[in-house]
Design an enzyme around this catalytic site. Structure first.
Site, PDB file in Angstrom:
ATOM      1  CG  ASN A 277      33.567  29.283 -40.838  1.00 51.69           C
ATOM      2  OD1 ASN A 277      32.871  30.049 -40.187  1.00 51.69           O
ATOM      3  ND2 ASN A 277      33.076  28.488 -41.771  1.00 51.69           N
TER       4      ASN A 277
ATOM      5  CE  LYS B 214      26.855  27.514 -35.477  1.00 50.21           C
ATOM      6  NZ  LYS B 214      27.944  27.147 -36.390  1.00 50.21           N
TER       7      LYS B 214
ATOM      8  CB  VAL C 230      27.752  33.162 -33.565  1.00 53.38           C
ATOM      9  CG1 VAL C 230      28.731  33.343 -32.413  1.00 53.38           C
ATOM     10  CG2 VAL C 230      27.919  31.786 -34.185  1.00 53.38           C
TER      11      VAL C 230
ATOM     12  CG  PHE D  67      21.280  24.218 -39.213  1.00 52.55           C
ATOM     13  CD1 PHE D  67      19.969  23.933 -39.514  1.00 52.55           C
ATOM     14  CD2 PHE D  67      22.276  23.314 -39.568  1.00 52.55           C
ATOM     15  CE1 PHE D  67      19.656  22.757 -40.161  1.00 52.55           C
ATOM     16  CE2 PHE D  67      21.966  22.148 -40.216  1.00 52.55           C
ATOM     17  CZ  PHE D  67      20.659  21.869 -40.513  1.00 52.55           C
TER      18      PHE D  67
ATOM     19  CG  ASP E  53      31.562  26.531 -44.508  1.00 52.40           C
ATOM     20  OD1 ASP E  53      31.860  27.019 -45.625  1.00 52.40           O
ATOM     21  OD2 ASP E  53      30.753  27.058 -43.739  1.00 52.40           O
TER      22      ASP E  53
END
Ligand code: ATP
Ligand code: MG
Ligand code: MG
Length: 279
Positions: free
Chosen positions: A139, A37, A22, A19, A134
């Site tokens: 991350n 973001k 960043v 979507f 995720d």
């Protein structure tokens, strides 16, 4: 011009997913660097909008040393913006750019794995519970400063979409160049029912990578000596239990793995070399 351009100078894109993108930005007034973001919002279905907003609420609620620092969020021209602290490195950059430095330091490996368990324990035990879904080295961010005596923190909460998962299973990005390594659990991959134990599976795969437990990468314990052999034996067994499938409820909770980890712990007073990674 909108709020975003009034407040920030956009410097570069850091990363993008299903979507959003960043950006590394500089605040025009305070001169500080932030990460913003930018998430597509206006075109989403009501369902997805609600999901995105829920995740912003999670990020705001998870305000702690375990999670990337959140400053602000706002809606503007069909997008939702999330302003966070900027972290210059992720675990991914450490594992790929500085594997030799990282692998040479068993204390760093142990502490990183332990911190990771603490981070995920924190989100799993929050109310309402947050499932990350995720978890992967991209991350997991490295602290910009050695504050809280901690090294890593989590980002990207539940904004994971099916699109992200497709991308992840199709890509080779997450490897050290030795075959495909994906971080998602079989139940999420096959779009079956899942619960927070999906994160435990991902944690085990990340753990294997941190400790270089990969048949195709030379095992770092050989360079470390027998002092750590007991630790690695216990670790290996625990990682296997975290990968249990298809009955994912057999996987241990973070809290249980942490308790065991403390039992086998070697010398926790060892001063680590974390600082050098930030230079
Ligand atoms: P993906 O679905 O591919 O994970 P995404 O659109 O969900 O991407 P994020 O994961 O939140 O977006 O951000 C993309 C990447 O940018 C992250 O994997 C991370 O490496 C980097 N990043 C995110 N937040 C920050 C931050 N605060 N500071 C520095 N880098 C960040
Ligand atoms: Mg991400
Ligand atoms: Mg994501």
């Amino acid at each position: 011009d909108g709020y975003y351009n009034k407040q920030f100078i956009e410097m570069s894109a850091i990363g993008s997913g299903g979507f959003g993108t960043v950006f590394k930005v500089k605040h025009r007034l305070d001169d500080k660097i932030y990460a913003v973001k930018k998430v597509q919002f206006g075109d989403l279905s009501e369902d997805k909008k609600q999901k995105v907003v829920k995740e912003v609420k999670s990020l705001a609620k998870l305000d702690s040393e375990f999670v990337v620092k959140y400053y602000n969020s706002w809606l503007e021209s069909n997008h939702l913006f999330i302003q966070m602290e900027f972290c210059s490195q992720s675990l991914q950059t450490l594992l790929t750019d500085k594997p030799i430095v990282f692998q040479r330091q068993p204390e760093d490996q142990m502490n990183t794995f332990e911190e990771l368990l603490e981070c995920v324990q924190y989100i799993h035990e929050s109310v309402p519970q947050v499932i990350h879904r995720d978890l992967k080295p991209d991350n997991i961010l490295i602290y910009p400063k050695f504050t809280f005596n901690r090294f890593i923190k989590l980002c990207d909460f539940g904004l994971a979409t099916d699109h992200d998962i497709n991308k992840q299973t199709a890509s080779n990005d997450h490897t050290l160049g030795v075959g495909t390594l994906r971080y998602i659990s079989p139940e999420v991959f096959h779009r079956k029912q899942y619960n927070h134990k999906t994160d435990i599976y991902s944690l085990a795969l990340i753990g294997e990578q941190i400790f270089s437990i990969d048949p195709q990468i030379s095992h770092s314990s050989q360079a470390i000596g027998s002092e750590f052999n007991k630790y690695y034996g216990n670790l290996y067994q625990t990682l296997q239990s975290m990968l249990s499938s298809p009955d994912y409820n057999q996987r241990p909770e973070c809290r249980e793995v942490l308790a065991k980890h403390n039992e086998w712990s070697i010398d926790k007073t060892v001063v680590t070399n974390h600082k050098e990674f930030n230079e």
